[in-house]
Design an enzyme around this catalytic site. Structure first.
Site, mmCIF file in Angstrom:
data_model
loop_
_atom_site.group_PDB
_atom_site.id
_atom_site.type_symbol
_atom_site.label_atom_id
_atom_site.label_comp_id
_atom_site.label_asym_id
_atom_site.label_seq_id
_atom_site.Cartn_x
_atom_site.Cartn_y
_atom_site.Cartn_z
ATOM 1 N N HIS A 115 6.413 18.415 -5.910
ATOM 2 C CA HIS A 115 7.059 18.727 -4.306
ATOM 3 C C HIS A 115 8.058 19.775 -4.318
ATOM 4 O O HIS A 115 9.004 19.745 -5.146
ATOM 5 C CB HIS A 115 7.114 17.595 -3.286
ATOM 6 N N HIS A 144 13.811 15.092 -0.887
ATOM 7 C CA HIS A 144 13.373 15.667 0.538
ATOM 8 C C HIS A 144 14.286 15.174 1.920
ATOM 9 O O HIS A 144 13.958 15.765 2.774
ATOM 10 C CB HIS A 144 12.047 14.983 0.900
ATOM 11 N N ASP A 150 5.419 13.352 -10.495
ATOM 12 C CA ASP A 150 4.219 13.435 -9.949
ATOM 13 C C ASP A 150 3.697 14.791 -10.245
ATOM 14 O O ASP A 150 2.631 14.850 -9.862
ATOM 15 C CB ASP A 150 4.634 13.352 -8.353
ATOM 16 N N GLY A 157 0.766 -1.329 0.017
ATOM 17 C CA GLY A 157 0.135 -0.097 -0.162
ATOM 18 C C GLY A 157 0.931 1.174 -0.062
ATOM 19 O O GLY A 157 0.269 2.315 0.067
ATOM 20 N N ARG A 160 -0.688 9.685 -8.692
ATOM 21 C CA ARG A 160 -1.688 9.288 -7.557
ATOM 22 C C ARG A 160 -1.644 10.419 -6.460
ATOM 23 O O ARG A 160 -2.501 10.529 -5.590
ATOM 24 C CB ARG A 160 -1.181 8.056 -7.101
ATOM 25 N N LYS A 215 6.987 3.043 -5.386
ATOM 26 C CA LYS A 215 7.487 1.941 -6.059
ATOM 27 C C LYS A 215 8.763 1.928 -6.643
ATOM 28 O O LYS A 215 8.633 2.133 -8.023
ATOM 29 C CB LYS A 215 6.003 1.383 -7.042
ATOM 30 N N ASP A 229 9.671 18.663 -9.827
ATOM 31 C CA ASP A 229 8.726 17.796 -9.080
ATOM 32 C C ASP A 229 7.673 18.475 -8.617
ATOM 33 O O ASP A 229 7.913 19.742 -8.394
ATOM 34 C CB ASP A 229 9.753 17.212 -7.814
#
Length: 557
Positions: free
Chosen positions: A187, A150, A273, A36, A279, A40, A185
């Site tokens: 973020h 990060h 992302d 979950g 996602r 990945k 990115d």
């Protein structure tokens, strides 16, 4: 390198090979953050699978880096933190709760088996890519397993445990006075910005979603501190930005930053992302809009380290990174996926057979007025910084890497292969190369020929052309060669088995002599070193024995 105007559509062709980390068969894509978990590592294996299927590996040099050492990781991270990553597992987390809280290992950044090895392998690719750029072995290095922006000095954050970007930039700073870091990115690249917040030797430029969004940093007023003031550049964006809007701010800001700062190397973090349908994302970029950032930065003709990053819809991430690999090497791929994209018996791409990641009808909340106001603020901050800050360079410390030792490591070579994959991965097929045969025959053209060791494949091809069919005829007639090599015997190069010998001949000397002086015959090479030295080089370094058994090249025996 100079700045290419916006109206210039030329594509940069790297003068040196593109180097890329190979993840095929590597354990990086086999790690699992847990059931979950959005991260990945499998996406890197999927990317490599697509790159291979499209034949892009033939356009770049593949290298398999060794994992980074503890010493290399602790150039940025603390000893206690790295030691903790080496001993924590999913089974013993309950026994070291205090340290898990201290180092932020838990929910978003869970412990799993082989955690430190995973970090070492991801960082090893970025670190060696930086080293290859430093030593002029390539113009562009790619590591899709890197880009974990990060991670802090002694704290995991945002699925990132070790900040491979910071470690790679520290390696680049050994040779380069100024490094520009660009982050696309969704973020904010908080870990990289924080690491270089007080220095003017690294300028960080981040385009990211800002507001109630992780990590909550990256305000336009975050500009650096002390000596690094105005060398941290942040462009906060709102939800739903599309290709055209992103392009309208990315191109002018990057152009102004490059012109003002004049970096000697660029690190580009390509987190996927920011794609539509991610996602965890909220941008609306297509894969082509995302790839345009790489295409644009590439035009500046500055050495570049390209890294991965975020991206949590694995099928879209691998699509985008595979397409961007094509952009890097200058080969268009798609629009359809290649056949047989299954990995481990599963097809992760669903029913869609298209390579492109398409945008949706999401609302774009970035108004023209807001973007122009933000750009103006960034340009004003740049003018407050010192134009191209000077750096007092010292003697470069000894080289940490031995590329020769790595190349001579033959432990994993298949003894049944005539040419090992380690050597074959170094080959780059030029755009004007002949079309590959169906049998994918192996020949020494697929082995890199050092410039000091010739001879060129053109000389070998031309030598065969002089006596097509291997008949023992005296020489070329005048109509074929315009009188070149007249009176030079060709039969002396053919032995009793009908093969070319490796002994020197008057014809060979004539060809090489003409090749060194001719500027008009495109079939002739300009190598000054003879075949015999090349044969000696191969025997000494690759333990190979070569005879000519094919009219188009040399085959190993």
């Amino acid at each position: 390198g100079g700045v290419v105007p916006d109206t210039d559509t030329r594509e940069l062709v790297p003068l040196r090979p593109v180097s890329a980390v190979s993840t095929e068969g590597d354990v990086v894509g086999s790690f699992n953050h847990g059931t979950g978990h959005p991260m990945k590592p499998l996406r890197v294996r999927m990317t490599h699978n697509l790159v291979t299927k499209y034949g892009l590996c033939k356009k770049m040099e593949i290298f398999r880096p060794k994992p980074s050492t503890i010493e290399e990781l602790t150039q940025f991270h603390t000893d206690d933190y790295i030691n903790f990553l080496g001993r924590v597992t999913a089974d013993n987390m309950d026994t070291c709760i205090k340290d898990c809280i201290r180092f932020n290992v838990g929910d978003d950044c869970p412990a799993f088996d082989g955690l430190l090895e995973y970090c070492q392998r991801a960082t090893g690719g970025s670190l060696e890519g930086a080293a290859r750029l430093n030593h002029g072995l390539c113009d562009i290095a790619v590591n899709w397993a890197g880009g974990l922006h990060h991670a802090k000095k002694q704290e995991a954050s945002g699925f990132c445990y070790v900040n491979d970007i910071v470690v790679a930039i520290l390696e680049l700073l050994r040779f380069h006075s100024r490094v520009l870091y660009i982050d696309i990115d969704i973020h904010h690249g908080d870990g990289v910005e924080e690491a270089f917040y007080t220095t003017d030797r690294v300028m960080t430029l981040s385009f990211h979603n800002f507001g109630e969004y992780f990590p909550g940093t990256g305000d336009i007023n975050d500009v650096g501190y002390g000596k690094g003031k105005y060398y941290a550049v942040n462009f906060p964006l709102r939800k739903g930005i599309d290709d055209e809007t992103y392009k309208s701010v990315f191109e002018p800001v990057v152009t102004r930053v490059v012109e003002w700062y004049q970096p000697s190397v660029i690190v580009l973090q390509c987190g996927a992302d920011s794609l539509s349908g991610d996602r965890l994302g909220c941008f609306n970029l297509s894969s082509r809009g995302h790839a345009h950032c790489i295409r644009f930065v590439k035009k500046f003709n500055i050495p570049m380290l390209v890294l991965g990053g975020g991206g949590y819809t694995v099928s879209n991430v691998s699509r985008a990174w595979a397409y961007e690999t094509g952009v890097i090497v200058g080969q268009e791929v798609g629009p359809e996926l290649p056949h047989c994209t299954e990995l481990d018996g599963r097809d992760y791409f669903g029913t869609s057979n298209l390579l492109d990641v398409l945008p949706s009808n999401m609302e774009n909340k970035n108004t023209k007025e807001y973007l122009e106001k933000t750009m103006l603020k960034i340009f004003q901050n740049l003018e407050r910084s010192r134009h191209t800050p000077s750096v007092q360079m010292q003697d470069i410390p000894r080289m940490r890497y031995s590329f020769e030792d790595q190349d001579q490591d033959e432990e994993n070579d298949d003894p049944d292969e005539r040419i090992s994959s380690r050597i074959r991965d170094k080959n780059i097929v030029p755009d004007n190369e002949y079309e590959d045969s169906d049998e994918d025959e192996e020949c020494t053209y697929k082995i890199p020929i050092p410039p000091e060791c010739g001879p060129s494949r053109y000389v070998r091809s031309y030598r065969y052309k002089l006596n097509e069919g291997r008949k023992k005829t005296p020489v070329l007639n005048n109509s074929e060669s315009n009188g070149k090599y007249h009176g030079t015997s060709f039969s002396e190069r053919i032995d009793e088995n009908g093969l070319f010998s490796t002994e020197s001949s008057s014809l060979d000397d004539a060809i090489m002599s003409d090749a060194q002086t001719s500027s008009s015959d495109s079939l002739l090479a300009s190598y000054s070193v003879h075949d015999n030295e090349y044969i000696q080089y191969k025997n000494e370094n690759l333990d190979g024995h070569y005879v000519q058994s094919d009219p188009n090249g040399w085959s190993t025996t």
